[in-house]
Design a protein around this motif. Structure first.
Motif, PDB file in Angstrom:
ATOM      1  N   GLU A  94     -13.537 -15.810  51.146  1.00 39.65           N
ATOM      2  CA  GLU A  94     -14.704 -16.665  51.382  1.00 39.65           C
ATOM      3  C   GLU A  94     -16.021 -15.942  51.103  1.00 39.65           C
ATOM      4  OE1 GLU A  94     -14.322 -20.194  52.219  1.00 39.65           O
ATOM      5  OE2 GLU A  94     -12.546 -19.331  51.249  1.00 39.65           O
ATOM      6  N   ARG A 102      -8.728 -18.097  44.608  1.00 39.22           N
ATOM      7  CA  ARG A 102      -9.247 -18.749  45.813  1.00 39.22           C
ATOM      8  C   ARG A 102      -8.926 -20.240  45.784  1.00 39.22           C
ATOM      9  NH1 ARG A 102     -14.059 -21.517  47.118  1.00 39.22           N
ATOM     10  NH2 ARG A 102     -14.300 -21.687  49.382  1.00 39.22           N
ATOM     11  N   GLY A 126      -9.248 -21.798  48.957  1.00 35.48           N
ATOM     12  CA  GLY A 126      -9.984 -22.256  50.126  1.00 35.48           C
ATOM     13  C   GLY A 126      -9.077 -22.618  51.287  1.00 35.48           C
ATOM     14  N   LYS A 186     -14.143 -23.604  44.138  1.00 34.68           N
ATOM     15  CA  LYS A 186     -15.550 -23.758  43.758  1.00 34.68           C
ATOM     16  C   LYS A 186     -15.673 -24.489  42.433  1.00 34.68           C
ATOM     17  CE  LYS A 186     -18.669 -20.718  44.717  1.00 34.68           C
ATOM     18  NZ  LYS A 186     -19.459 -19.460  44.814  1.00 34.68           N
ATOM     19  N   THR A 187     -14.806 -24.183  41.484  1.00 31.31           N
ATOM     20  CA  THR A 187     -14.840 -24.852  40.184  1.00 31.31           C
ATOM     21  C   THR A 187     -14.622 -26.352  40.334  1.00 31.31           C
ATOM     22  OG1 THR A 187     -13.988 -22.845  39.113  1.00 31.31           O
ATOM     23  CG2 THR A 187     -13.860 -24.897  37.862  1.00 31.31           C
ATOM     24  N   THR A 237     -14.328 -27.611  49.285  1.00 28.32           N
ATOM     25  CA  THR A 237     -14.185 -26.506  50.241  1.00 28.32           C
ATOM     26  C   THR A 237     -12.813 -25.869  50.106  1.00 28.32           C
ATOM     27  OG1 THR A 237     -15.677 -27.576  51.809  1.00 28.32           O
ATOM     28  CG2 THR A 237     -14.205 -25.874  52.687  1.00 28.32           C
ATOM     29  N   SER A 283     -16.590 -15.445  47.444  1.00 29.87           N
ATOM     30  CA  SER A 283     -17.005 -16.694  46.815  1.00 29.87           C
ATOM     31  C   SER A 283     -18.475 -16.989  47.096  1.00 29.87           C
ATOM     32  CB  SER A 283     -16.130 -17.844  47.321  1.00 29.87           C
ATOM     33  OG  SER A 283     -16.542 -19.078  46.786  1.00 29.87           O
ATOM     34  N   ARG A 284     -18.899 -16.767  48.341  1.00 32.42           N
ATOM     35  CA  ARG A 284     -20.308 -17.015  48.694  1.00 32.42           C
ATOM     36  C   ARG A 284     -21.253 -16.156  47.866  1.00 32.42           C
ATOM     37  NH1 ARG A 284     -18.113 -17.929  53.966  1.00 32.42           N
ATOM     38  NH2 ARG A 284     -18.184 -15.708  54.491  1.00 32.42           N
ATOM     39  N   GLY A 289     -15.446 -27.980  42.998  1.00 31.04           N
ATOM     40  CA  GLY A 289     -16.486 -28.522  43.860  1.00 31.04           C
ATOM     41  C   GLY A 289     -16.013 -28.951  45.227  1.00 31.04           C
ATOM     42  N   ASP A 348     -20.785 -15.404  44.827  1.00 29.18           N
ATOM     43  CA  ASP A 348     -20.606 -15.775  43.415  1.00 29.18           C
ATOM     44  C   ASP A 348     -20.065 -14.606  42.594  1.00 29.18           C
ATOM     45  OD1 ASP A 348     -21.515 -18.459  43.635  1.00 29.18           O
ATOM     46  OD2 ASP A 348     -23.591 -17.752  43.659  1.00 29.18           O
ATOM     47  N   ASP A 407     -12.001 -18.651  41.163  1.00 24.62           N
ATOM     48  CA  ASP A 407     -12.396 -19.511  42.278  1.00 24.62           C
ATOM     49  C   ASP A 407     -12.137 -20.973  41.924  1.00 24.62           C
ATOM     50  OD1 ASP A 407     -13.544 -20.644  44.518  1.00 24.62           O
ATOM     51  OD2 ASP A 407     -15.226 -19.234  44.563  1.00 24.62           O
TER      52      ASP A 407
END
Length: 309
Positions: A276, A200, A202, A162-163, A167, A279-280, A165, A282, A159
């Motif tokens: 998505e 991911r 995004g 996410k890493t 979207t 990712s949500r 920070g 985790d 991800d």
């Protein structure tokens, strides 16, 4: 990868060398399955121990959903038999009634799909040294999607968004080997042979807000990350963008990641994923299940992969 693309390569700088790595002959001179050979019974059995909750997460887009990103024309969906036939007087033997439909789509442009190993090549040679004349007007004589087995093994979500920070990554952002290592370290994971790696970015979120921007420069992996993944013996690389690799391409190249991973290494590419929800939740490592349609000589197949958590 879609013929509807109109991406561009950078105009400045030198063309990077292609990584000196090849899986030709590794699984025999007649092999057509490529890196899917890494999905051994031992790899499968180990992956079956990963689920904890038994929850299943869908990773594909809904075919025909206007909110689903695509390149080119949308899938065509026609009804061959519906309620209108009965209202017009069609017979219903013993009261039996039915609906039947027909679907048509560009495999590499409008659905979540897996690329066959015969999808791309260069210098007139396909993966494992097969002559490019195996790609015929009626399909692939070699390396068709029907040669790809079901993919049941360990899935790993990398991800990057996410890493970092964010979207979604910026247009044209090249995911590097260092980015992958950072995301793996953050997730407390390490790659294993036979892994099905899902990256991911995004970028799927750009479609609904600005579909024109979605088709421009986009984030994805470059050759640096592709070589890193290949040297870790992954079986499959998937992403939530339209072609896995970064756009614009490196100077003087066209689809360099496709060429290297598919043609040189026999590693499968999985495109147009929806990561998505994964990712949500985790998610990091999970049981990954995906089986392409056995289309004789197909250059790819629609696919509906799932993650079992």
């Amino acid at each position: 990868m879609s013929a509807a693309w109109n991406p561009r390569a950078s105009e400045e700088g030198e063309t990077p060398p292609r990584p000196e790595l090849s899986n030709w002959g590794r699984w025999g001179e007649d092999d057509e399955a490529g890196a899917a050979n890494l999905l051994s019974p031992e790899v499968l059995l180990a992956a079956l121990t990963l689920p904890r909750s038994g929850e299943v997460v869908q990773l594909s887009q809904v075919i025909g959903d206007p909110k689903a990103p695509r390149n080119g024309a949308p899938p065509q969906h026609f009804m061959l038999h519906d309620a209108g036939d009965y209202l017009a007087g069609a017979k219903a033997p013993s009261g039996f009634q039915t609906a039947v439909d027909h679907l048509s789509w560009a495999t590499h442009g409008s659905v979540t799909h897996l690329d066959a190993l015969g999808h791309v090549w260069y210098d007139d040679q396909m993966f494992n040294g097969y002559d490019h004349r195996a790609a015929r007007s009626n399909g692939l004589r070699r390396l068709g999607i029907d040669k790809a087995p079901p993919f049941i093994g360990r899935g790993v979500l990398i991800d990057i968004a996410k890493t970092k920070g964010v979207t979604r990554l910026d247009p044209g952002y090249e995911v590097t080997a260092a980015d992958i290592e950072e995301a793996l370290q953050s997730a407390g994971e390490a790659l294993q042979a036979g892994d099905c790696v899902l990256i991911r970015t995004g970028w799927i979120t750009a479609w609904e807000s600005d579909d024109v921007r979605y088709h421009g420069d986009r984030p994805g992996i470059g050759l640096d990350a592709a070589e890193y993944l290949a040297r870790h013996d992954v079986a499959l690389v998937g992403a939530d963008n339209s072609g896995v690799e970064v756009i614009p391409w490196a100077p003087g190249t066209v689809c360099p990641v496709h060429q290297f991973l598919i043609r040189d290494c026999g590693i499968y590419l999985l495109e147009f994923l929806d990561l998505e929800e994964l990712s949500r939740r985790d998610a990091t490592a999970f049981l990954f299940i995906a089986s392409p349609l056995r289309i004789r000589g197909g250059t790819g197949s629609p696919i509906a992969p799932v993650a079992v958590l």
